[in-house]
Design a protein around this motif. Structure first.
Motif, PDB file in Angstrom:
ATOM      1  N   ARG A   1      40.464  71.324  25.711  1.00 21.71           N
ATOM      2  CA  ARG A   1      40.376  71.314  27.133  1.00 21.71           C
ATOM      3  C   ARG A   1      39.079  72.174  27.507  1.00 21.71           C
ATOM      4  O   ARG A   1      38.553  73.179  27.111  1.00 21.71           O
ATOM      5  N   TYR A   2      38.243  71.222  28.669  1.00 21.41           N
ATOM      6  CA  TYR A   2      37.046  71.800  29.201  1.00 21.41           C
ATOM      7  C   TYR A   2      37.607  71.718  30.673  1.00 21.41           C
ATOM      8  O   TYR A   2      37.707  70.668  31.176  1.00 21.41           O
ATOM      9  N   ASP A   3      37.259  72.764  31.411  1.00 17.54           N
ATOM     10  CA  ASP A   3      37.507  72.878  32.876  1.00 17.54           C
ATOM     11  C   ASP A   3      36.088  72.627  33.656  1.00 17.54           C
ATOM     12  O   ASP A   3      34.960  72.960  33.237  1.00 17.54           O
ATOM     13  N   LEU A   4      36.188  71.738  34.497  1.00 18.47           N
ATOM     14  CA  LEU A   4      35.115  71.243  35.181  1.00 18.47           C
ATOM     15  C   LEU A   4      35.364  71.641  36.864  1.00 18.47           C
ATOM     16  O   LEU A   4      35.683  70.864  37.501  1.00 18.47           O
TER      17      LEU A   4
ATOM     18  N   GLY B   1      34.275  59.017  18.600  1.00 22.73           N
ATOM     19  CA  GLY B   1      34.676  58.910  17.050  1.00 22.73           C
ATOM     20  C   GLY B   1      36.094  58.659  16.952  1.00 22.73           C
ATOM     21  O   GLY B   1      36.519  57.476  17.528  1.00 22.73           O
ATOM     22  N   ASP B   2      36.684  59.491  16.258  1.00 26.29           N
ATOM     23  CA  ASP B   2      38.245  59.457  15.889  1.00 26.29           C
ATOM     24  C   ASP B   2      38.897  59.996  17.163  1.00 26.29           C
ATOM     25  O   ASP B   2      40.329  60.247  16.776  1.00 26.29           O
ATOM     26  N   GLY B   3      38.492  60.612  17.967  1.00 27.15           N
ATOM     27  CA  GLY B   3      39.127  61.249  18.991  1.00 27.15           C
ATOM     28  C   GLY B   3      38.890  60.735  20.470  1.00 27.15           C
ATOM     29  O   GLY B   3      37.903  59.918  20.613  1.00 27.15           O
ATOM     30  N   SER B   4      40.053  60.651  21.363  1.00 23.64           N
ATOM     31  CA  SER B   4      39.689  60.172  22.740  1.00 23.64           C
ATOM     32  C   SER B   4      39.486  61.488  23.501  1.00 23.64           C
ATOM     33  O   SER B   4      39.830  62.388  23.376  1.00 23.64           O
ATOM     34  N   ASN B   5      38.878  60.975  24.494  1.00 21.06           N
ATOM     35  CA  ASN B   5      38.413  61.831  25.831  1.00 21.06           C
ATOM     36  C   ASN B   5      39.152  61.522  26.810  1.00 21.06           C
ATOM     37  O   ASN B   5      39.126  60.281  27.512  1.00 21.06           O
ATOM     38  N   VAL B   6      40.097  62.390  27.379  1.00 15.35           N
ATOM     39  CA  VAL B   6      40.761  61.996  28.634  1.00 15.35           C
ATOM     40  C   VAL B   6      40.204  63.070  29.922  1.00 15.35           C
ATOM     41  O   VAL B   6      40.479  64.339  29.606  1.00 15.35           O
ATOM     42  N   GLY B   7      39.910  62.579  31.075  1.00 11.91           N
ATOM     43  CA  GLY B   7      39.475  63.334  31.976  1.00 11.91           C
ATOM     44  C   GLY B   7      40.426  63.223  33.080  1.00 11.91           C
ATOM     45  O   GLY B   7      40.716  61.985  33.464  1.00 11.91           O
TER      46      GLY B   7
ATOM     47  N   LEU C   1      48.571  72.266  33.418  1.00 12.91           N
ATOM     48  CA  LEU C   1      47.965  70.971  32.500  1.00 12.91           C
ATOM     49  C   LEU C   1      47.471  71.791  31.244  1.00 12.91           C
ATOM     50  O   LEU C   1      46.410  71.671  31.263  1.00 12.91           O
ATOM     51  N   THR C   2      48.290  72.374  30.580  1.00 10.55           N
ATOM     52  CA  THR C   2      47.756  73.020  29.378  1.00 10.55           C
ATOM     53  C   THR C   2      47.508  71.996  27.990  1.00 10.55           C
ATOM     54  O   THR C   2      48.143  70.825  28.025  1.00 10.55           O
ATOM     55  N   THR C   3      46.733  72.371  27.077  1.00  8.75           N
ATOM     56  CA  THR C   3      46.451  71.545  25.982  1.00  8.75           C
ATOM     57  C   THR C   3      47.923  71.600  25.043  1.00  8.75           C
ATOM     58  O   THR C   3      47.987  70.416  24.518  1.00  8.75           O
ATOM     59  N   GLU C   4      48.634  72.564  25.104  1.00  6.31           N
ATOM     60  CA  GLU C   4      49.954  72.367  24.401  1.00  6.31           C
ATOM     61  C   GLU C   4      50.865  71.342  24.971  1.00  6.31           C
ATOM     62  O   GLU C   4      51.468  70.396  24.464  1.00  6.31           O
TER      63      GLU C   4
ATOM     64  N   ALA D   1      38.103  68.838  37.810  1.00  5.63           N
ATOM     65  CA  ALA D   1      38.656  68.180  37.008  1.00  5.63           C
ATOM     66  C   ALA D   1      38.895  68.781  35.638  1.00  5.63           C
ATOM     67  O   ALA D   1      38.364  70.011  35.360  1.00  5.63           O
ATOM     68  N   LEU D   2      39.710  68.251  34.744  1.00  7.41           N
ATOM     69  CA  LEU D   2      39.876  68.860  33.491  1.00  7.41           C
ATOM     70  C   LEU D   2      39.684  67.665  32.500  1.00  7.41           C
ATOM     71  O   LEU D   2      40.012  66.640  32.572  1.00  7.41           O
ATOM     72  N   ASN D   3      38.873  68.148  31.255  1.00  7.16           N
ATOM     73  CA  ASN D   3      38.693  67.053  30.114  1.00  7.16           C
ATOM     74  C   ASN D   3      39.289  67.555  28.839  1.00  7.16           C
ATOM     75  O   ASN D   3      39.006  68.501  28.581  1.00  7.16           O
ATOM     76  N   PHE D   4      39.902  66.472  28.471  1.00  5.61           N
ATOM     77  CA  PHE D   4      40.920  66.741  27.113  1.00  5.61           C
ATOM     78  C   PHE D   4      40.204  66.005  26.087  1.00  5.61           C
ATOM     79  O   PHE D   4      39.768  64.772  26.417  1.00  5.61           O
ATOM     80  N   ILE D   5      39.781  66.594  24.817  1.00  8.63           N
ATOM     81  CA  ILE D   5      39.678  65.916  23.698  1.00  8.63           C
ATOM     82  C   ILE D   5      40.976  65.945  22.839  1.00  8.63           C
ATOM     83  O   ILE D   5      41.155  67.052  22.429  1.00  8.63           O
ATOM     84  N   LEU D   6      41.297  64.513  22.407  1.00  8.24           N
ATOM     85  CA  LEU D   6      42.546  64.544  21.445  1.00  8.24           C
ATOM     86  C   LEU D   6      41.899  64.061  20.164  1.00  8.24           C
ATOM     87  O   LEU D   6      41.434  62.977  20.000  1.00  8.24           O
TER      88      LEU D   6
END
Length: 113
Positions: A59-62, A18-24, A40-43, A67-72
């Protein structure tokens, strides 16, 4: 410690939500994953994308994928059908994050090389 870009220790993939990006971000070794999980924190990610990310970063930890998945949130100017920005789907956000520099212990870097 050595200052390196994330691309030296990880690979990445990104897209849109949507209006956010997903970065893994996927670490190249288990030890690098543990380091990134702590550092590698959300901050840090929010600060790195401060010019384009106007919402929260989640952030979602996998761990099974190392891996780490970030939703911006609010980072695509309204999303693919509502914006005039060049990368409305966030495809280059992974490369942008891979350019982030971090101080990483030399012992961890030796495992990657």
């Amino acid at each position: 410690m050595a200052k390196v870009k994330l691309m030296d220790v990880a690979i990445a993939r990104s897209g849109d939500k949507g209006d956010g990006s997903n970065v893994g971000i996927k670490a190249r070794t288990p030890a690098i994953y543990e380091f990134l999980k702590e550092n590698l924190t959300t901050e840090r990610v929010k600060a790195h994308f401060s010019e384009i990310c106007f919402g929260d970063v989640e952030r979602y930890d996998l761990p099974n994928l190392q891996a780490l998945n970030f939703i911006l949130e609010d980072s695509l100017g309204g999303g693919g059908t509502e914006t005039l920005i060049m990368d409305a789907q966030g495809k280059v956000h992974s490369l942008a994050l891979l350019h982030m520099e971090m101080d990483i212990p030399d012992a961890l870097l030796a495992e990657v090389k």
